[in-house]
Design an enzyme around this catalytic site. Sequence first.
Site, PDB file in Angstrom:
ATOM      1  N   TYR A  54       0.820  -1.209   0.000  1.00  0.00           N
ATOM      2  CA  TYR A  54       0.000   0.000   0.000  1.00  0.00           C
ATOM      3  C   TYR A  54       0.858   1.265   0.000  1.00  0.00           C
ATOM      4  CZ  TYR A  54      -3.411   3.514   1.237  1.00  0.00           C
ATOM      5  OH  TYR A  54      -4.197   4.623   1.221  1.00  0.00           O
ATOM      6  N   TRP A  69       1.071   5.611  -1.895  1.00  0.00           N
ATOM      7  CA  TRP A  69       0.810   6.507  -3.020  1.00  0.00           C
ATOM      8  C   TRP A  69       1.860   6.406  -4.119  1.00  0.00           C
ATOM      9  CZ3 TRP A  69      -1.938  11.583  -3.744  1.00  0.00           C
ATOM     10  CH2 TRP A  69      -3.212  11.549  -3.160  1.00  0.00           C
TER      11      TRP A  69
HETATM   12  N1  LIG Z   1      -2.172   9.223  11.948  1.00  0.00           N
HETATM   13  C1  LIG Z   1      -2.551   9.163  10.670  1.00  0.00           C
HETATM   14  N2  LIG Z   1      -1.975   8.300   9.841  1.00  0.00           N
HETATM   15  C2  LIG Z   1      -2.341   8.246   8.543  1.00  0.00           C
HETATM   16  C3  LIG Z   1      -3.358   9.099   8.060  1.00  0.00           C
HETATM   17  C4  LIG Z   1      -3.972  10.008   8.949  1.00  0.00           C
HETATM   18  O1  LIG Z   1      -4.891  10.778   8.598  1.00  0.00           O
HETATM   19  N3  LIG Z   1      -3.533  10.021  10.249  1.00  0.00           N
HETATM   20  N4  LIG Z   1      -3.708   9.049   6.731  1.00  0.00           N
HETATM   21  C5  LIG Z   1      -3.488   7.795   6.036  1.00  0.00           C
HETATM   22  C6  LIG Z   1      -3.690   7.942   4.597  1.00  0.00           C
HETATM   23  S1  LIG Z   1      -5.207   8.578   4.122  1.00  0.00           S
HETATM   24  C7  LIG Z   1      -2.779   7.547   3.681  1.00  0.00           C
HETATM   25  S2  LIG Z   1      -3.204   7.561   2.021  1.00  0.00           S
HETATM   26  C8  LIG Z   1      -1.456   7.014   4.083  1.00  0.00           C
HETATM   27  C9  LIG Z   1      -0.331   7.438   3.143  1.00  0.00           C
HETATM   28  O2  LIG Z   1       0.747   6.586   3.309  1.00  0.00           O
HETATM   29  P1  LIG Z   1       1.799   6.307   2.138  1.00  0.00           P
HETATM   30  O3  LIG Z   1       1.135   6.364   0.813  1.00  0.00           O
HETATM   31  O4  LIG Z   1       2.522   5.072   2.484  1.00  0.00           O
HETATM   32  O5  LIG Z   1       2.748   7.577   2.300  1.00  0.00           O
HETATM   33  P2  LIG Z   1       3.810   8.208   1.319  1.00  0.00           P
HETATM   34  O6  LIG Z   1       4.703   9.048   2.158  1.00  0.00           O
HETATM   35  O7  LIG Z   1       3.146   8.883   0.177  1.00  0.00           O
HETATM   36  O8  LIG Z   1       4.622   6.941   0.830  1.00  0.00           O
HETATM   37  C10 LIG Z   1       4.974   6.713  -0.493  1.00  0.00           C
HETATM   38  C11 LIG Z   1       6.381   6.140  -0.519  1.00  0.00           C
HETATM   39  O9  LIG Z   1       6.708   5.813  -1.870  1.00  0.00           O
HETATM   40  C12 LIG Z   1       8.032   6.266  -2.139  1.00  0.00           C
HETATM   41  N5  LIG Z   1       8.160   6.473  -3.583  1.00  0.00           N
HETATM   42  C13 LIG Z   1       7.874   7.580  -4.312  1.00  0.00           C
HETATM   43  N6  LIG Z   1       8.118   7.376  -5.607  1.00  0.00           N
HETATM   44  C14 LIG Z   1       8.550   6.102  -5.724  1.00  0.00           C
HETATM   45  C15 LIG Z   1       8.972   5.296  -6.833  1.00  0.00           C
HETATM   46  O10 LIG Z   1       8.951   5.698  -7.985  1.00  0.00           O
HETATM   47  N7  LIG Z   1       9.372   4.022  -6.551  1.00  0.00           N
HETATM   48  C16 LIG Z   1       9.374   3.523  -5.284  1.00  0.00           C
HETATM   49  N8  LIG Z   1       9.782   2.263  -5.105  1.00  0.00           N
HETATM   50  N9  LIG Z   1       8.995   4.262  -4.226  1.00  0.00           N
HETATM   51  C17 LIG Z   1       8.578   5.524  -4.446  1.00  0.00           C
HETATM   52  C18 LIG Z   1       8.169   7.524  -1.334  1.00  0.00           C
HETATM   53  O11 LIG Z   1       9.527   7.853  -1.131  1.00  0.00           O
HETATM   54  C19 LIG Z   1       7.422   7.143  -0.053  1.00  0.00           C
HETATM   55  O12 LIG Z   1       8.275   6.545   0.885  1.00  0.00           O
HETATM   56  O13 LIG Z   1      -1.159   7.438   5.421  1.00  0.00           O
HETATM   57  C20 LIG Z   1      -2.182   7.088   6.353  1.00  0.00           C
HETATM   58  N10 LIG Z   1      -1.739   7.371   7.704  1.00  0.00           N
HETATM   59  N1  LIG Z   2      -1.013  18.690   1.052  1.00  0.00           N
HETATM   60  C1  LIG Z   2      -1.501  17.444   1.191  1.00  0.00           C
HETATM   61  N2  LIG Z   2      -2.740  17.148   0.725  1.00  0.00           N
HETATM   62  C2  LIG Z   2      -3.224  15.889   0.883  1.00  0.00           C
HETATM   63  C3  LIG Z   2      -2.466  14.863   1.476  1.00  0.00           C
HETATM   64  C4  LIG Z   2      -1.176  15.209   1.972  1.00  0.00           C
HETATM   65  O1  LIG Z   2      -0.466  14.364   2.544  1.00  0.00           O
HETATM   66  N3  LIG Z   2      -0.734  16.491   1.816  1.00  0.00           N
HETATM   67  N4  LIG Z   2      -2.971  13.590   1.561  1.00  0.00           N
HETATM   68  C5  LIG Z   2      -4.065  13.221   0.663  1.00  0.00           C
HETATM   69  C6  LIG Z   2      -4.750  12.001   1.103  1.00  0.00           C
HETATM   70  S1  LIG Z   2      -3.959  10.512   0.899  1.00  0.00           S
HETATM   71  C7  LIG Z   2      -5.999  11.990   1.605  1.00  0.00           C
HETATM   72  S2  LIG Z   2      -6.747  10.511   2.023  1.00  0.00           S
HETATM   73  C8  LIG Z   2      -6.742  13.228   1.793  1.00  0.00           C
HETATM   74  C9  LIG Z   2      -7.452  13.224   3.141  1.00  0.00           C
HETATM   75  O2  LIG Z   2      -8.266  14.304   3.273  1.00  0.00           O
HETATM   76  P1  LIG Z   2      -9.016  14.550   4.651  1.00  0.00           P
HETATM   77  O3  LIG Z   2      -9.467  13.280   5.207  1.00  0.00           O
HETATM   78  O4  LIG Z   2     -10.031  15.550   4.352  1.00  0.00           O
HETATM   79  O5  LIG Z   2      -7.838  15.174   5.517  1.00  0.00           O
HETATM   80  P2  LIG Z   2      -7.579  15.760   6.974  1.00  0.00           P
HETATM   81  O6  LIG Z   2      -6.602  16.849   6.763  1.00  0.00           O
HETATM   82  O7  LIG Z   2      -7.221  14.645   7.877  1.00  0.00           O
HETATM   83  O8  LIG Z   2      -8.932  16.335   7.536  1.00  0.00           O
HETATM   84  C10 LIG Z   2      -9.781  17.216   6.846  1.00  0.00           C
HETATM   85  C11 LIG Z   2     -10.600  18.041   7.784  1.00  0.00           C
HETATM   86  O9  LIG Z   2     -11.435  17.233   8.605  1.00  0.00           O
HETATM   87  C12 LIG Z   2     -11.466  17.792   9.904  1.00  0.00           C
HETATM   88  N5  LIG Z   2     -11.856  16.790  10.899  1.00  0.00           N
HETATM   89  C13 LIG Z   2     -11.083  15.820  11.451  1.00  0.00           C
HETATM   90  N6  LIG Z   2     -11.806  15.106  12.339  1.00  0.00           N
HETATM   91  C14 LIG Z   2     -13.047  15.642  12.349  1.00  0.00           C
HETATM   92  C15 LIG Z   2     -14.260  15.328  13.061  1.00  0.00           C
HETATM   93  O10 LIG Z   2     -14.333  14.403  13.861  1.00  0.00           O
HETATM   94  N7  LIG Z   2     -15.334  16.099  12.790  1.00  0.00           N
HETATM   95  C16 LIG Z   2     -15.309  17.124  11.907  1.00  0.00           C
HETATM   96  N8  LIG Z   2     -16.435  17.801  11.697  1.00  0.00           N
HETATM   97  N9  LIG Z   2     -14.183  17.443  11.244  1.00  0.00           N
HETATM   98  C17 LIG Z   2     -13.078  16.711  11.451  1.00  0.00           C
HETATM   99  C18 LIG Z   2     -10.078  18.313  10.099  1.00  0.00           C
HETATM  100  O11 LIG Z   2     -10.044  19.297  11.105  1.00  0.00           O
HETATM  101  C19 LIG Z   2      -9.780  18.891   8.744  1.00  0.00           C
HETATM  102  O12 LIG Z   2     -10.254  20.204   8.668  1.00  0.00           O
HETATM  103  O13 LIG Z   2      -5.880  14.349   1.731  1.00  0.00           O
HETATM  104  C20 LIG Z   2      -5.088  14.337   0.541  1.00  0.00           C
HETATM  105  N10 LIG Z   2      -4.478  15.628   0.410  1.00  0.00           N
HETATM  106 MO   LIG Z   3      -5.157   8.821   1.800  1.00  0.00          MO
END
Ligand SMILES: Nc1nc2c(c(=O)[nH]1)N[C@H]1C(S)=C(S)[C@@H](COP(=O)(O)OP(=O)(O)OC[C@H]3O[C@@H](n4cnc5c(=O)[nH]c(N)nc54)[C@H](O)[C@@H]3O)O[C@H]1N2
Ligand SMILES: Nc1nc2c(c(=O)[nH]1)N[C@H]1C(S)=C(S)[C@@H](COP(=O)(O)OP(=O)(O)OC[C@H]3O[C@@H](n4cnc5c(=O)[nH]c(N)nc54)[C@H](O)[C@@H]3O)O[C@H]1N2
Ligand SMILES: [Mo]
Length: 760
Positions: free
Chosen positions: A105, A107
């Site tokens: 898993y 991005w």
């Molecule tokens: N506490 C908390 N934890 C969360 C979340 C949260 O809201 N709160 N959000 C979750 C969510 S929604 C998501 S999507 C995940 C994201 O978690 P990940 O998708 O695992 O996070 P990334 O840092 O984007 O990891 C991508 C990795 O791919 C590597 N990479 C980039 N390009 C390449 C390439 O071309 N080849 C290879 N082999 N590697 C490459 C990058 O260096 C990086 O280490 O985190 C989750 N974790």
């Molecule tokens: N720059 C940047 N953009 C990203 C990412 C990144 O790593 N960097 N990650 C991407 C990825 S993988 C994902 S999945 C999306 C995730 O997108 P989201 O899930 O929308 O991301 P968050 O920033 O965790 O939270 C969004 C909003 O929800 C609010 N929120 C949190 N908990 C609660 C709650 O219990 N109630 C209410 N009412 N509000 C709440 C937070 O305060 C925040 O304003 O973002 C994407 N966009």
């Molecule tokens: Mo995500």
Amino acid sequence: MTIHAGHWGAYRPRVSDDGRLVAAEPFEGDADPSPLLGSLPGAVHARNRVLRPAVRASWLRGERGRRGADPFVEVPWDHALDLVADALARTHADHGPQAVLGGSYGWSSAGRLHHAKTQLNHFLACLGGYTGQVSNYSYGAADRLLPHVLGDTAAVTGQLPTWDDVAAATDTLLMLGGAPAKNVQVESGGTGEHAARLGLARVLDAGTRVVNVNPVRTDAPDHPAVTWVPIRPGADTALLLALMRWLDAHDAVDEDFVARCTTGDDRLRAYLRGRSDGVDKTPEWAAALTGVPAATIAALARRLAAGRSLVTATWALQRAEHGEQPYWAVIALASYLGQIGLPGGGFGFGYGCVAGVGGTYRPFGTPAFHPRPNPCRSRVPVARLADLLLHPGEEYAFDGATHRYPDVRLVYWAGGNPFHHHQDLNRLARAWQRPETVVVHEPWWTPTARMADVVLPATTTLERDDIAASSRDPWLVAMKRTLDPPGEARHDRAILTALAERLGIGAEYTVGRDDAAALRAMYEQARRSAAGHGHALPSFDAFWAVGHHRYDLPAPPPPFADFRRSPSRARLATPSGRIELFSATVDGFGYDDCPGHPTWLPPASWLGAATERHPIHLLSPQPGTRLHSQLDMGAVSAAAKVAGREPCVVSRADADARGITDGDVLRVWNDRGETHAGAVVSDDVVPGVALLATGAWYTPLDPSRDGSPELHGNPNVLTADVPTSRLAQATAAQSVLVQVERVTSAPHRDPHALPAFVDG
Ligand SMILES: Nc1nc2c(c(=O)[nH]1)N[C@H]1C(S)=C(S)[C@@H](COP(=O)(O)OP(=O)(O)OC[C@H]3O[C@@H](n4cnc5c(=O)[nH]c(N)nc54)[C@H](O)[C@@H]3O)O[C@H]1N2
Ligand SMILES: Nc1nc2c(c(=O)[nH]1)N[C@H]1C(S)=C(S)[C@@H](COP(=O)(O)OP(=O)(O)OC[C@H]3O[C@@H](n4cnc5c(=O)[nH]c(N)nc54)[C@H](O)[C@@H]3O)O[C@H]1N2
Ligand SMILES: [Mo]
């Protein structure tokens, strides 16, 4: 002029005479480019690029050692590839394909050919199979709930009401979680343009009132038409139920819509009125749980019923204990309002989460590499990663079925960073010691690379040709090779081709295509698909020469428009064919953590259960200054650090009570772990709530010790590794209680340092 793109958008790379990226200049087709472009030179040329294959020294000697603590030995490519091929062959022969965890898993990078996770999945499928991962961290609860309620997941993954429709028709836009501008900088696969912030600005200009229900004020535009309704995290379901109960009590439910288009309202209504549990879900009841005054709830209900209303929720709401419930309740509220299927009415999930939501969804023509299906049936919900490693053979419930965790002996990761994304990292670090082999492909020495046995150096997108595309963005962008790979880095596809040849599956893996041929084939397939929908894409050569193509798409009809007109002809794929306000299927699973209709289930970790020891609810939002852990070495992320650590936002009240001021070093801790962050005191968060964005690189003080303090502000040493429910088994990262205190001195270490190396 050359062109390139990343998850953060399209750009024009500027390269110095000695072959270094000096700037990423915004693409002229993008009206709102992301500042993250400023981080690219620092990231691509970072000191911590992986330059040569490296093997953990004790593993190489056949000893257990300790992942994350042992030094590495650099080895020639052939040696590294032999080691990985042998380990794969041995694991398959001794334990079967399910003993290889290859879900991988993450991005990865933008670019549809060299998508590391997809290429790895394809390779392992050619080899005979692997344990895969299902669902995602982003919207895992919705992914399992929505098919039961709506028949599919389109309310998250497909066409939603557009910003244009909202601007034209919507009176009230109720946004649970607001619409964070920080998040719409990115789109998985890459975007040609950033339209979300501008879309919302048009909505506000058109006179729509936006209500930002959020523990945080700043995740909605600062505009007179925006009202902030502060709420306790994890309490939205109570608010939504009370809004419905108010509509019910004031004859404001659209009974005709409910009768025609939904099923099971009798059960929901009995619950709202307290007939089934003795608790009337009044605004007063919800006020005590949410912190939102009863009068505010009543006024909001009246406003929603008085005109065209759209109810939205960010994905964050469902990344919490019982995260299924607020989503189901949003759908039920929108059903009561009766505007589903009308322009700018109803509901939608994900506004403010990624760049393309609110735009026109394109169900065709996206170039994509299609991996071979996994012949092995073993697959585990992504968020059960540590459980799977810790409890082989154990049973778990998932979406109405009982499964058993496979016995994983080899973990293979490319394109993801589990030591970024998983919860309770101290627990994961223990679980991660169990497999016999861990292989990682990485461009950088990430925490996950440091926890591997074999690290294979991967190129970044700038070092190869590819195509960026997302079904939520109207552009296709050529990603042209701009730089030479550093050291001995290779493309993931080249690494896997070399392994495939060693394992006798070279022809299956490549289908006889080199990278250039594979890219062309992918494009031609998209071109045929587009033609089938009446859209002519240029030839590959013409596209490549220009470097981009913009689809001209007609404005889509509102989602559910046909269904609304004729629910019996345009049936949903639910058992009843309608929106299920009560689901006999979900009810039949017998899960007390996900009953048959939207239900208020108090979380174990929320302010309603705060203790003297752990009085603060910690939210871990997405970082505005990077993409997860990616680009943390870049200038934008570096400039935002406080006291050399990730900023932690605390409310003024909590700061004053603890003597905390801006710039202090904070110790944030609970019974699972401890991390150090830099203080930012704010009037824009609800007292009792703190924010620590994800993505600081996991840097334990002493990696040879379990649970050693994390030095850089990684919230996942604090989060709980518990599921939303047995229905979805999704992450509940947002449900966590902590204590925050000021410290006068704390150790510091460079999170982007290289690991220790020894000679072989
Ligand atoms: N506490 C908390 N934890 C969360 C979340 C949260 O809201 N709160 N959000 C979750 C969510 S929604 C998501 S999507 C995940 C994201 O978690 P990940 O998708 O695992 O996070 P990334 O840092 O984007 O990891 C991508 C990795 O791919 C590597 N990479 C980039 N390009 C390449 C390439 O071309 N080849 C290879 N082999 N590697 C490459 C990058 O260096 C990086 O280490 O985190 C989750 N974790
Ligand atoms: N720059 C940047 N953009 C990203 C990412 C990144 O790593 N960097 N990650 C991407 C990825 S993988 C994902 S999945 C999306 C995730 O997108 P989201 O899930 O929308 O991301 P968050 O920033 O965790 O939270 C969004 C909003 O929800 C609010 N929120 C949190 N908990 C609660 C709650 O219990 N109630 C209410 N009412 N509000 C709440 C937070 O305060 C925040 O304003 O973002 C994407 N966009
Ligand atoms: Mo995500």
